[in-house]
Design an enzyme around this catalytic site. Structure first.
Site, mmCIF file in Angstrom:
data_model
loop_
_atom_site.group_PDB
_atom_site.id
_atom_site.type_symbol
_atom_site.label_atom_id
_atom_site.label_comp_id
_atom_site.label_asym_id
_atom_site.label_seq_id
_atom_site.Cartn_x
_atom_site.Cartn_y
_atom_site.Cartn_z
ATOM 1 N N PRO A 10 0.793 -1.228 0.000
ATOM 2 C CA PRO A 10 0.000 0.000 0.000
ATOM 3 C C PRO A 10 0.827 1.280 0.000
ATOM 4 C CG PRO A 10 -0.137 -1.115 2.123
ATOM 5 C CD PRO A 10 0.511 -2.066 1.164
ATOM 6 N N ASN A 11 0.335 2.219 -0.780
ATOM 7 C CA ASN A 11 0.872 3.585 -0.871
ATOM 8 C C ASN A 11 2.174 3.690 -1.665
ATOM 9 O OD1 ASN A 11 -1.216 4.872 0.690
ATOM 10 N ND2 ASN A 11 -0.362 3.843 2.467
ATOM 11 N N ARG A 18 5.088 11.124 -2.404
ATOM 12 C CA ARG A 18 4.807 10.832 -0.990
ATOM 13 C C ARG A 18 6.051 11.092 -0.140
ATOM 14 N NH1 ARG A 18 4.612 4.664 1.326
ATOM 15 N NH2 ARG A 18 3.858 5.177 3.412
ATOM 16 N N TYR A 23 11.147 9.042 1.362
ATOM 17 C CA TYR A 23 11.155 7.985 0.341
ATOM 18 C C TYR A 23 11.870 8.371 -0.946
ATOM 19 C CZ TYR A 23 7.717 5.874 3.443
ATOM 20 O OH TYR A 23 7.090 5.319 4.538
ATOM 21 N N ASN A 79 8.234 -5.398 -0.523
ATOM 22 C CA ASN A 79 8.042 -4.202 0.288
ATOM 23 C C ASN A 79 6.557 -4.155 0.609
ATOM 24 O OD1 ASN A 79 7.795 -1.781 1.556
ATOM 25 N ND2 ASN A 79 8.960 -0.596 0.049
ATOM 26 N N ALA A 82 2.913 -0.671 4.954
ATOM 27 C CA ALA A 82 2.381 -0.724 6.320
ATOM 28 C C ALA A 82 1.890 -2.115 6.712
ATOM 29 C CB ALA A 82 1.257 0.290 6.471
ATOM 30 N N HIS A 85 3.750 -4.264 9.273
ATOM 31 C CA HIS A 85 3.605 -4.108 10.722
ATOM 32 C C HIS A 85 2.281 -4.652 11.249
ATOM 33 C CE1 HIS A 85 6.910 -1.512 9.692
ATOM 34 N NE2 HIS A 85 6.119 -0.677 9.032
ATOM 35 N N ASP A 92 1.779 -15.787 7.262
ATOM 36 C CA ASP A 92 1.318 -17.156 7.004
ATOM 37 C C ASP A 92 1.592 -17.584 5.561
ATOM 38 O OD1 ASP A 92 0.387 -17.636 9.564
ATOM 39 O OD2 ASP A 92 -1.711 -17.182 9.108
ATOM 40 N N GLU A 103 12.754 -9.124 2.599
ATOM 41 C CA GLU A 103 11.905 -8.006 3.048
ATOM 42 C C GLU A 103 12.648 -6.711 2.756
ATOM 43 O OE1 GLU A 103 11.146 -8.136 7.261
ATOM 44 O OE2 GLU A 103 10.428 -6.060 7.312
ATOM 45 N N HIS A 105 12.605 -2.341 2.772
ATOM 46 C CA HIS A 105 12.052 -1.030 3.098
ATOM 47 C C HIS A 105 12.965 0.044 2.541
ATOM 48 C CE1 HIS A 105 9.173 -3.000 5.618
ATOM 49 N NE2 HIS A 105 10.161 -3.687 6.157
ATOM 50 N N ARG A 112 12.510 5.301 12.752
ATOM 51 C CA ARG A 112 11.237 6.026 12.649
ATOM 52 C C ARG A 112 10.328 5.684 13.843
ATOM 53 N NH1 ARG A 112 8.920 5.258 6.826
ATOM 54 N NH2 ARG A 112 7.650 7.033 7.539
HETATM 55 C C1 DQA Z 1 8.098 1.241 3.994
HETATM 56 C C2 DQA Z 1 8.113 1.502 5.504
HETATM 57 C C3 DQA Z 1 6.745 1.231 6.112
HETATM 58 O O1 DQA Z 1 6.784 1.462 7.516
HETATM 59 C C4 DQA Z 1 5.718 2.159 5.489
HETATM 60 O O2 DQA Z 1 4.429 1.879 6.010
HETATM 61 C C5 DQA Z 1 5.720 2.114 4.011
HETATM 62 C C6 DQA Z 1 6.999 2.025 3.301
HETATM 63 C C7 DQA Z 1 9.436 1.628 3.328
HETATM 64 O O3 DQA Z 1 9.623 1.249 2.172
HETATM 65 O O4 DQA Z 1 10.262 2.318 3.930
HETATM 66 O O5 DQA Z 1 4.675 2.230 3.366
HETATM 67 O O6 DQA Z 1 7.899 -0.147 3.777
#
Ligand code: DQA
Length: 147
Positions: A10-11, A18, A23, A79, A82, A85, A92, A103, A105, A112
Site C-alpha cells: 500500500p501507498n 509521498r 522515500y 516491500n 504498512a 507491521h 502465514d 523483506e 524497506h 522512525r
Molecule cells: C516502507 C516503511 C513502512 O513502515 C511504510 O508503512 C511504508 C513504506 C518503506 O519502504 O520504507 O509504506 O515499507
C-alpha cells in the site's frame, strides 16, 4: 530462466510525491526500470507488481510459491509497506509457501516511529534490506541472483 517477483504494498504507488524527504523523488515506474535492469544483468525474468490490497499481495505470493515448487523461482523481494507491521496473513503466506524472500524497506524503519519497529515479515524472510533508498531493490535482486 528463473523469475524474480518484486511486490509492493500500500501507498507505494505514491512514490515520488509521498514524503520525498523519507522515500526520495523516484517514482514506482523508476523502481520498476531499476529492477528490470538488474534482472537483465543477471539473466532473470521479472514480475513487478504493486497493490493497495492485502489479498492481491497474498495471491501473488501464492503464485510465486507455485513457481518455487516447480523450481522456476529465483526469489521474491517484498516491500509490504504498512502491512509489514500488521499482517499475520502475509506471515502465514510466506511461511506456508516456503518462499525465499527478501523483506525490503526504502526507509530505515528502525529510525522512525516505534510502530514501524515490529515486522511480521522478518521472521519468515531470508534477509532484510532497509534504509538504502530505492537502490535497495537492485541490491536485493543482486543478492537473489547469488542464491
Ligand atoms: C516502507 C516503511 C513502512 O513502515 C511504510 O508503512 C511504508 C513504506 C518503506 O519502504 O520504507 O509504506 O515499507
Amino acid at each position: 530462466m528463473k523469475t524474480v517477483f518484486v511486490l509492493n504494498g500500500p501507498n507505494l504507488n505514491l512514490l515520488g510525491t509521498r514524503e520525498p524527504a523519507v522515500y526520495g523523488a523516484q517514482t514506482l515506474a523508476d523502481v520498476q526500470q531499476l529492477c528490470a535492469q538488474a534482472c537483465v544483468r543477471h539473466g532473470l525474468a521479472l514480475r513487478f507488481h504493486q497493490s493497495n490490497h492485502e489479498g492481491a499481495l497474498l495471491d501473488w505470493l501464492h503464485e510465486a510459491g507455485a513457481l518455487h515448487a516447480g523450481g522456476q523461482l529465483a526469489g521474491v523481494v517484498l516491500n509490504a509497506g504498512a502491512y509489514t507491521h500488521t499482517s499475520v496473513a502475509l506471515y502465514d503466506a510466506i511461511k506456508g509457501t516456503g518462499l525465499p524472500l527478501i523483506e525490503l524497506h526504502i526507509s530505515n524503519v528502525h529510525a522512525r516511529e516505534s510502530f514501524r519497529h515490529h515486522s511480521y515479515i522478518s521472521p519468515v524472510a531470508r534477509a532484510v534490506v532497509c534504509g538504502l533508498g530505492v537502490a535497495g531493490y537492485g541490491l536485493a535482486i543482486d543478492a537473489i541472483a547469488q542464491w
